[in-house]
Design an enzyme around this catalytic site. Structure first.
Site, PDB file in Angstrom:
ATOM      1  N   GLY A 114      17.915   8.285 -10.843  1.00 17.65           N
ATOM      2  CA  GLY A 114      17.552   6.919 -10.458  1.00 17.65           C
ATOM      3  C   GLY A 114      16.623   6.903  -9.260  1.00 17.65           C
ATOM      4  O   GLY A 114      16.291   7.942  -8.684  1.00 17.65           O
ATOM      5  N   SER A 115      16.241   5.686  -8.870  1.00 18.68           N
ATOM      6  CA  SER A 115      15.263   5.566  -7.779  1.00 18.68           C
ATOM      7  C   SER A 115      15.868   5.963  -6.428  1.00 18.68           C
ATOM      8  O   SER A 115      15.165   6.503  -5.569  1.00 18.68           O
ATOM      9  CB  SER A 115      14.723   4.137  -7.724  1.00 18.68           C
ATOM     10  OG  SER A 115      15.781   3.219  -7.594  1.00 18.68           O
ATOM     11  N   THR A 116      17.167   5.729  -6.227  1.00 14.53           N
ATOM     12  CA  THR A 116      17.804   6.142  -4.969  1.00 14.53           C
ATOM     13  C   THR A 116      17.927   7.665  -4.936  1.00 14.53           C
ATOM     14  O   THR A 116      17.643   8.309  -3.908  1.00 14.53           O
ATOM     15  CB  THR A 116      19.196   5.479  -4.819  1.00 14.53           C
ATOM     16  OG1 THR A 116      19.086   4.096  -5.163  1.00 14.53           O
ATOM     17  CG2 THR A 116      19.715   5.607  -3.401  1.00 14.53           C
TER      18      THR A 116
ATOM     19  N   GLY B 187      23.457   7.601  -7.430  1.00  9.75           N
ATOM     20  CA  GLY B 187      23.437   6.170  -7.142  1.00  9.75           C
ATOM     21  C   GLY B 187      24.427   5.429  -8.021  1.00  9.75           C
ATOM     22  O   GLY B 187      25.239   6.028  -8.725  1.00  9.75           O
TER      23      GLY B 187
ATOM     24  N   ASP C  69      24.931   1.263 -10.099  1.00  8.45           N
ATOM     25  CA  ASP C  69      24.459  -0.110 -10.326  1.00  8.45           C
ATOM     26  C   ASP C  69      25.389  -1.115  -9.663  1.00  8.45           C
ATOM     27  O   ASP C  69      24.957  -2.182  -9.250  1.00  8.45           O
ATOM     28  CB  ASP C  69      24.342  -0.373 -11.830  1.00  8.45           C
ATOM     29  CG  ASP C  69      23.318   0.556 -12.453  1.00  8.45           C
ATOM     30  OD1 ASP C  69      22.168   0.557 -12.000  1.00  8.45           O
ATOM     31  OD2 ASP C  69      23.680   1.326 -13.370  1.00  8.45           O
TER      32      ASP C  69
ATOM     33  N   LYS D  36      27.574   2.480 -13.876  1.00  7.51           N
ATOM     34  CA  LYS D  36      26.365   3.296 -13.830  1.00  7.51           C
ATOM     35  C   LYS D  36      25.728   3.335 -15.222  1.00  7.51           C
ATOM     36  O   LYS D  36      26.353   3.008 -16.209  1.00  7.51           O
ATOM     37  CB  LYS D  36      26.709   4.722 -13.391  1.00  7.51           C
ATOM     38  CG  LYS D  36      27.157   4.807 -11.943  1.00  7.51           C
ATOM     39  CD  LYS D  36      27.448   6.237 -11.485  1.00  7.51           C
ATOM     40  CE  LYS D  36      26.413   7.228 -11.881  1.00  7.51           C
ATOM     41  NZ  LYS D  36      25.028   6.885 -11.507  1.00  7.51           N
TER      42      LYS D  36
ATOM     43  N   GLY E  99      22.215   2.326 -15.553  1.00  7.24           N
ATOM     44  CA  GLY E  99      21.001   1.514 -15.587  1.00  7.24           C
ATOM     45  C   GLY E  99      19.771   2.356 -15.929  1.00  7.24           C
ATOM     46  O   GLY E  99      18.800   1.854 -16.492  1.00  7.24           O
ATOM     47  N   GLY E 100      19.846   3.633 -15.631  1.00 10.85           N
ATOM     48  CA  GLY E 100      18.740   4.550 -15.963  1.00 10.85           C
ATOM     49  C   GLY E 100      19.012   5.326 -17.239  1.00 10.85           C
ATOM     50  O   GLY E 100      18.292   6.290 -17.541  1.00 10.85           O
TER      51      GLY E 100
ATOM     52  N   GLU F  58      25.490  12.124 -16.286  1.00  9.93           N
ATOM     53  CA  GLU F  58      25.988  11.836 -14.926  1.00  9.93           C
ATOM     54  C   GLU F  58      27.502  12.034 -14.876  1.00  9.93           C
ATOM     55  O   GLU F  58      28.035  12.631 -13.931  1.00  9.93           O
ATOM     56  CB  GLU F  58      25.623  10.403 -14.525  1.00  9.93           C
ATOM     57  CG  GLU F  58      24.127  10.239 -14.300  1.00  9.93           C
ATOM     58  CD  GLU F  58      23.694   8.801 -14.065  1.00  9.93           C
ATOM     59  OE1 GLU F  58      22.588   8.609 -13.565  1.00  9.93           O
ATOM     60  OE2 GLU F  58      24.453   7.874 -14.390  1.00  9.93           O
TER      61      GLU F  58
END
Ligand code: 5RP
Length: 223
Positions: free
Chosen positions: A29-31, A82, A84, A94, A96-97, A103
């Protein structure tokens, strides 16, 4: 601070949980991308990482961090990822990606889940973010009906107008309209429906620590 700056803050803060000399579990993810960038600054002090997605693997390798197959290594001391949504018990939503299955696999292989998130992810009860569920495509319609019977609405996630295909070759349902009052029981129940690969509730693999990015700095929440 912008959301992007908060993500960078917690990505950097997560370095303190990486054990020198040990392989680290890395989420998606972005984080997590911010964490991977920070991890590159200490790459000479770790053997490498176990990754939870093709996207994270590519980013790790591009920065010179070796990536190990999860089957080649034993238990990991820490998994950093990360979320959501995260609730006051450290239970998360979790996926979203779309990387929820890998994960959960890497989280299960790790002693401690360190969640990195900006404060927008903190919720009183899980259910605001559409719940991702990875499914075998031939079971989609029946699983959709099972969620409808619970009061939820499941929609196949699309990418460029066609069903998104995960790293595992499966589809994602995003389910709205549910409030998860008992995340442990919900995760156990949905996970045993035929055709469900993984439900994006991380209650059995909950966070041990959350590094929460706030306007006043990083708050450390322990569960
Ligand atoms: C990917 C995930 C991510 O951890 C989650 O979607 C949060 O992502 P971001 O850091 O981009 O907000 O579960 O499957």
């Amino acid at each position: 601070m912008t959301q992007d700056e908060l993500k960078a803050l917690v990505g950097q803060a997560a370095l303190q949980y990486v054990v020198p000399g040990e392989i680290v579990g890395v989420g998606t993810g972005s984080t997590v991308n911010k964490f991977i960038d920070a991890l590159a600054t200490m790459k000479d002090r770790i053997p490498g990482a176990v990754s939870s997605s093709v996207a994270s693997t590519e980013r790790l390798r591009a920065l010179g961090i070796p990536v190990f197959d999860s089957n080649e290594v034993g238990e990991l001391s820490v998994y950093i990822d990360g979320a959501d949504e995260i609730d006051p018990n450290g239970f998360m939503v979790k996926g979203g990606g779309a990387a929820l299955t890998r994960e959960k696999i890497v989280a299960a292989q790790s002693r401690r889940f360190v969640c990195i998130a900006d404060e927008s992810k903190l919720v009183e009860a899980l259910g605001r973010f559409p719940l991702p569920v990875e499914v075998i495509p031939m079971a989609t319609a029946r699983i959709t009906r099972q969620f409808a019977a619970m009061g939820g609405t499941a929609k196949v996630r699309l990418k460029d107008g066609v069903p998104l295909v995960t790293d595992n070759g499966q589809h994602i349902l995003d389910v709205t309209g549910l409030t998860l009052r008992d995340p442990l029981a919900f995760e156990s129940e949905v996970n045993q429906w035929p055709g469900v690969v993984t439900v994006g509730v991380f209650a059995h693999q909950k966070a041990a620590i959350c590094l929460l990015g706030t306007s006043t700095g990083v708050k450390t929440l322990t569960y």
